[in-house]
Design a protein around this motif. Sequence first.
Motif, mmCIF file in Angstrom:
data_model
loop_
_atom_site.group_PDB
_atom_site.id
_atom_site.type_symbol
_atom_site.label_atom_id
_atom_site.label_comp_id
_atom_site.label_asym_id
_atom_site.label_seq_id
_atom_site.Cartn_x
_atom_site.Cartn_y
_atom_site.Cartn_z
ATOM 1 N N GLY A 157 36.914 -12.510 -15.093
ATOM 2 C CA GLY A 157 35.583 -12.666 -14.515
ATOM 3 C C GLY A 157 34.470 -12.507 -15.534
ATOM 4 O O GLY A 157 33.299 -12.624 -15.199
ATOM 5 N N GLU A 158 34.821 -12.228 -16.768
ATOM 6 C CA GLU A 158 33.826 -12.092 -17.832
ATOM 7 C C GLU A 158 33.586 -13.474 -18.438
ATOM 8 O O GLU A 158 34.228 -13.872 -19.391
ATOM 9 C CB GLU A 158 34.300 -11.099 -18.886
ATOM 10 C CG GLU A 158 34.398 -9.689 -18.348
ATOM 11 C CD GLU A 158 34.711 -8.680 -19.434
ATOM 12 O OE1 GLU A 158 34.302 -8.886 -20.589
ATOM 13 O OE2 GLU A 158 35.361 -7.683 -19.109
ATOM 14 N N TYR B 137 22.931 -8.552 -27.867
ATOM 15 C CA TYR B 137 24.279 -9.104 -27.877
ATOM 16 C C TYR B 137 25.286 -7.975 -28.010
ATOM 17 O O TYR B 137 25.085 -7.091 -28.841
ATOM 18 C CB TYR B 137 24.439 -10.080 -29.049
ATOM 19 C CG TYR B 137 25.852 -10.572 -29.215
ATOM 20 C CD1 TYR B 137 26.314 -11.629 -28.455
ATOM 21 C CD2 TYR B 137 26.714 -9.971 -30.109
ATOM 22 C CE1 TYR B 137 27.614 -12.078 -28.587
ATOM 23 C CE2 TYR B 137 28.010 -10.415 -30.245
ATOM 24 C CZ TYR B 137 28.457 -11.456 -29.479
ATOM 25 O OH TYR B 137 29.744 -11.887 -29.604
ATOM 26 N N PRO B 138 26.320 -7.927 -27.199
ATOM 27 C CA PRO B 138 26.733 -8.864 -26.175
ATOM 28 C C PRO B 138 26.266 -8.498 -24.768
ATOM 29 O O PRO B 138 26.501 -9.234 -23.821
ATOM 30 C CB PRO B 138 28.260 -8.811 -26.252
ATOM 31 C CG PRO B 138 28.542 -7.387 -26.578
ATOM 32 C CD PRO B 138 27.412 -6.982 -27.516
ATOM 33 N N ARG B 139 25.599 -7.374 -24.620
ATOM 34 C CA ARG B 139 25.233 -6.885 -23.284
ATOM 35 C C ARG B 139 24.451 -7.907 -22.464
ATOM 36 O O ARG B 139 24.741 -8.123 -21.285
ATOM 37 C CB ARG B 139 24.417 -5.595 -23.388
ATOM 38 C CG ARG B 139 24.104 -4.988 -22.040
ATOM 39 C CD ARG B 139 23.367 -3.703 -22.200
ATOM 40 N NE ARG B 139 24.076 -2.879 -23.156
ATOM 41 C CZ ARG B 139 24.270 -1.592 -23.049
ATOM 42 N NH1 ARG B 139 23.783 -0.954 -22.021
ATOM 43 N NH2 ARG B 139 24.930 -0.917 -23.960
ATOM 44 N N SER B 140 23.473 -8.553 -23.069
ATOM 45 C CA SER B 140 22.665 -9.539 -22.332
ATOM 46 C C SER B 140 23.539 -10.628 -21.723
ATOM 47 O O SER B 140 23.313 -11.070 -20.603
ATOM 48 C CB SER B 140 21.647 -10.197 -23.256
ATOM 49 O OG SER B 140 20.708 -9.266 -23.726
ATOM 50 N N PHE B 141 24.552 -11.038 -22.463
ATOM 51 C CA PHE B 141 25.393 -12.138 -22.007
ATOM 52 C C PHE B 141 26.413 -11.693 -20.976
ATOM 53 O O PHE B 141 26.788 -12.464 -20.098
ATOM 54 C CB PHE B 141 26.040 -12.819 -23.212
ATOM 55 C CG PHE B 141 24.992 -13.350 -24.146
ATOM 56 C CD1 PHE B 141 24.291 -14.493 -23.821
ATOM 57 C CD2 PHE B 141 24.663 -12.672 -25.291
ATOM 58 C CE1 PHE B 141 23.288 -14.965 -24.645
ATOM 59 C CE2 PHE B 141 23.669 -13.130 -26.129
ATOM 60 C CZ PHE B 141 22.977 -14.285 -25.802
ATOM 61 N N LYS B 142 26.843 -10.447 -21.050
ATOM 62 C CA LYS B 142 27.710 -9.907 -19.993
ATOM 63 C C LYS B 142 26.921 -9.846 -18.685
ATOM 64 O O LYS B 142 27.464 -10.117 -17.619
ATOM 65 C CB LYS B 142 28.241 -8.538 -20.373
ATOM 66 C CG LYS B 142 29.263 -8.605 -21.483
ATOM 67 C CD LYS B 142 30.108 -7.374 -21.519
ATOM 68 C CE LYS B 142 31.158 -7.480 -22.596
ATOM 69 N NZ LYS B 142 32.146 -8.507 -22.367
ATOM 70 N N ASP B 143 25.639 -9.491 -18.771
ATOM 71 C CA ASP B 143 24.793 -9.429 -17.575
ATOM 72 C C ASP B 143 24.532 -10.822 -17.010
ATOM 73 O O ASP B 143 24.512 -11.001 -15.794
ATOM 74 C CB ASP B 143 23.465 -8.741 -17.892
ATOM 75 C CG ASP B 143 23.633 -7.253 -18.204
ATOM 76 O OD1 ASP B 143 24.686 -6.670 -17.866
ATOM 77 O OD2 ASP B 143 22.696 -6.677 -18.794
ATOM 78 N N ILE B 144 24.332 -11.813 -17.873
ATOM 79 C CA ILE B 144 24.099 -13.182 -17.408
ATOM 80 C C ILE B 144 25.358 -13.714 -16.730
ATOM 81 O O ILE B 144 25.296 -14.277 -15.642
ATOM 82 C CB ILE B 144 23.689 -14.099 -18.584
ATOM 83 C CG1 ILE B 144 22.319 -13.674 -19.123
ATOM 84 C CG2 ILE B 144 23.675 -15.563 -18.139
ATOM 85 C CD1 ILE B 144 21.929 -14.340 -20.423
ATOM 86 N N ASN B 145 26.509 -13.572 -17.387
ATOM 87 C CA ASN B 145 27.830 -13.908 -16.850
ATOM 88 C C ASN B 145 27.921 -15.320 -16.275
ATOM 89 O O ASN B 145 28.620 -15.558 -15.307
ATOM 90 C CB ASN B 145 28.278 -12.878 -15.815
ATOM 91 C CG ASN B 145 29.774 -12.882 -15.618
ATOM 92 O OD1 ASN B 145 30.531 -13.049 -16.576
ATOM 93 N ND2 ASN B 145 30.215 -12.716 -14.395
ATOM 94 N N ASP B 146 27.200 -16.262 -16.865
ATOM 95 C CA ASP B 146 27.225 -17.652 -16.423
ATOM 96 C C ASP B 146 27.465 -18.536 -17.645
ATOM 97 O O ASP B 146 26.653 -18.550 -18.570
ATOM 98 C CB ASP B 146 25.899 -18.009 -15.750
ATOM 99 C CG ASP B 146 25.852 -19.426 -15.245
ATOM 100 O OD1 ASP B 146 25.742 -20.351 -16.089
ATOM 101 O OD2 ASP B 146 25.908 -19.615 -14.020
#
Length: 67
Positions: free
Chosen positions: A12-13, A45-54
Motif C-alpha cells: 500500500g506504499e 523526502y521521503p515523508r512528504s511522498f509517503k503522505d501523498i501516497n499517490d
Amino acid sequence: MADCQTGFFNSGENDAKAYALYIKKYGTEKYTERIFSIINKGYDYPRSFKDINDIDKILGIFEMEKY
C-alpha cells in the motif's frame, strides 16, 4: 509495474511504486539527482511522498522538470 501487487508493492506504499517507475524510465542516476533537487525545493523526502501516497501525483512532482 504500477498494477503490481507482489511483495513490497502489495504494502500500500505507493511512493515505492512511483520511485520504481521513475527509475525504470530515467535510471538511477537521474533518480538520485531528482531527489537532491526535490529536497532543495523544500520537500521532506521521503515523508512528504509517503503522505501523498499517490503514484501519479508523486511522478508529477518528480517530473516537474523534464530531462
